[in-house]
Scaffold this active site. Structure first.
Site, PDB file in Angstrom:
ATOM      1  N   ASP A  34       0.763  -0.901   0.076  1.00  0.00           N
ATOM      2  CA  ASP A  34       0.005   0.078   0.223  1.00  0.00           C
ATOM      3  C   ASP A  34       0.805   1.314   0.054  1.00  0.00           C
ATOM      4  O   ASP A  34       1.335   1.763   1.049  1.00  0.00           O
ATOM      5  CB  ASP A  34      -0.900   0.073   1.208  1.00  0.00           C
ATOM      6  CG  ASP A  34      -2.139  -0.935   0.944  1.00  0.00           C
ATOM      7  OD1 ASP A  34      -2.301  -1.902   2.015  1.00  0.00           O
ATOM      8  OD2 ASP A  34      -2.635  -0.864   0.188  1.00  0.00           O
ATOM      9  N   ASP A 174     -10.575  -4.775  -1.303  1.00  0.00           N
ATOM     10  CA  ASP A 174      -9.453  -4.093  -0.491  1.00  0.00           C
ATOM     11  C   ASP A 174     -10.059  -3.235   0.543  1.00  0.00           C
ATOM     12  O   ASP A 174     -10.592  -2.129   0.189  1.00  0.00           O
ATOM     13  CB  ASP A 174      -8.570  -3.493  -1.323  1.00  0.00           C
ATOM     14  CG  ASP A 174      -7.459  -3.051  -0.442  1.00  0.00           C
ATOM     15  OD1 ASP A 174      -6.505  -2.098  -1.010  1.00  0.00           O
ATOM     16  OD2 ASP A 174      -7.132  -3.348   0.627  1.00  0.00           O
TER      17      ASP A 174
HETATM   18  C1  DX5 Z   1      -6.281   1.036   2.699  1.00  0.00           C
HETATM   19  C2  DX5 Z   1      -5.521  -0.043   2.000  1.00  0.00           C
HETATM   20  C3  DX5 Z   1      -5.773  -1.330   2.265  1.00  0.00           C
HETATM   21  C4  DX5 Z   1      -5.610  -1.727   3.789  1.00  0.00           C
HETATM   22  C5  DX5 Z   1      -6.398  -3.240   4.057  1.00  0.00           C
HETATM   23  O1  DX5 Z   1      -6.208   2.265   2.037  1.00  0.00           O
HETATM   24  O2  DX5 Z   1      -5.497   0.075   0.596  1.00  0.00           O
HETATM   25  O3  DX5 Z   1      -5.024  -2.299   1.401  1.00  0.00           O
HETATM   26  O4  DX5 Z   1      -4.378  -1.684   4.361  1.00  0.00           O
HETATM   27  O5  DX5 Z   1      -6.172  -3.094   5.524  1.00  0.00           O
HETATM   28  P1  DX5 Z   1      -7.278  -3.713   6.224  1.00  0.00           P
HETATM   29  O6  DX5 Z   1      -7.573  -5.137   6.243  1.00  0.00           O
HETATM   30  O7  DX5 Z   1      -6.913  -3.424   7.802  1.00  0.00           O
HETATM   31  O8  DX5 Z   1      -8.467  -2.681   5.992  1.00  0.00           O
HETATM   32 ZN    ZN Z   2      -4.683  -1.348  -0.578  1.00  0.00          ZN
END
Ligand code: DX5
Ligand code: ZN
Length: 221
Positions: A34, A174
């Site tokens: 990310d 996501d």
């Molecule tokens: C948020 C990111 C996601 C996030 C997912 O902007 O794109 O990939 O890190 O993490 P969780 O599963 O904790 O929502």
């Molecule tokens: Zn992400």
């Protein structure tokens, strides 16, 4: 078989090598990177230097999620030996077709992400060649947020279009994915599930990843 893509955003950045080992032992399919620039999203995470330092340290492919304004200017910096996907936000690209084709020209697969409030029709003219559609189920920028259930309809719509038009893009989801909502997400047609805090912030991340693997396998069509 639904694939798992572990987001390292919630990992201990001082021990990312350990996170990779846990991911491998937990049976995940991708490492989800990310990247955040503090402009497209109100947070800054890490960039090419960190991703480059992790390349070659695992056999797992990288699924790079660029939450950056105008990503087309620096795509090649995210292409490493492990990079399989580079995913950009449709909301961050003035010329989305040009950016997606430039990703493909670098020999990696292209993906396009869309925020929860973005209408799915914005991708109509790229569906025939995009490799991954990343349906955001949270507003991007932070891990640990709650899943926005309204995006299930968007996932179902892309799954139906893929079948109707005989297209082959992968549908990834996501944000806020957990063991409770995972069956609904896979049932809506998702092929890839990004998992972050639900696994990495659990008391035993390895055991949690193994549970995600089991549940994902059990509910795959
Ligand atoms: C948020 C990111 C996601 C996030 C997912 O902007 O794109 O990939 O890190 O993490 P969780 O599963 O904790 O929502
Ligand atoms: Zn992400």
């Amino acid at each position: 078989m639904a694939q798992l893509s572990l987001s390292i955003l919630s990992a201990d950045f001082s021990a990312l090598g350990e996170t990779l080992k846990t991911a491998e032992a937990g049976g995940v399919d991708f490492i989800h990177m990310d990247v955040m620039d503090g402009r497209f999203v109100p947070n800054i995470s890490f960039g090419p230097a960190v991703i480059g330092s992790l390349a070659g340290k695992t056999g797992l492919p990288f699924d790079v999620h660029l939450m950056v304004e105008e990503p087309g200017d620096a795509i090649e910096r995210y292409v490493t030996a492990n990079t399989e996907y580079v995913v950009v936000h449709c909301e961050a690209c003035r010329h989305l077709d040009r950016v997606l084709r430039s990703i493909k020209s670098l020999g990696v697969k292209c993906g396009v992400a869309l925020n929860p409030a973005t209408h799915p029709a914005v991708l109509d003219y790229v569906l025939d060649y995009v490799d991954q559609i990343l349906v955001m189920s949270v507003n991007p920028g932070f891990g640990g947020q709650s899943f926005i259930r309204g995006v299930l309809d968007k996932i179902k719509m892309y799954d139906a279009m893929r079948t109707e038009m005989d297209l082959r893009y992968k549908i990834s989801v996501d944000g806020g994915v957990n063991l409770e909502n995972l069956p609904d997400v896979v049932g809506a047609g998702a092929d890839m599930l990004v998992v972050g805090s639900a696994a990495l912030n659990s008391p035993d991340p390895l055991a949690s990843l193994r549970s995600f693997r089991e549940v994902a396998d059990a509910c795959t069509k």
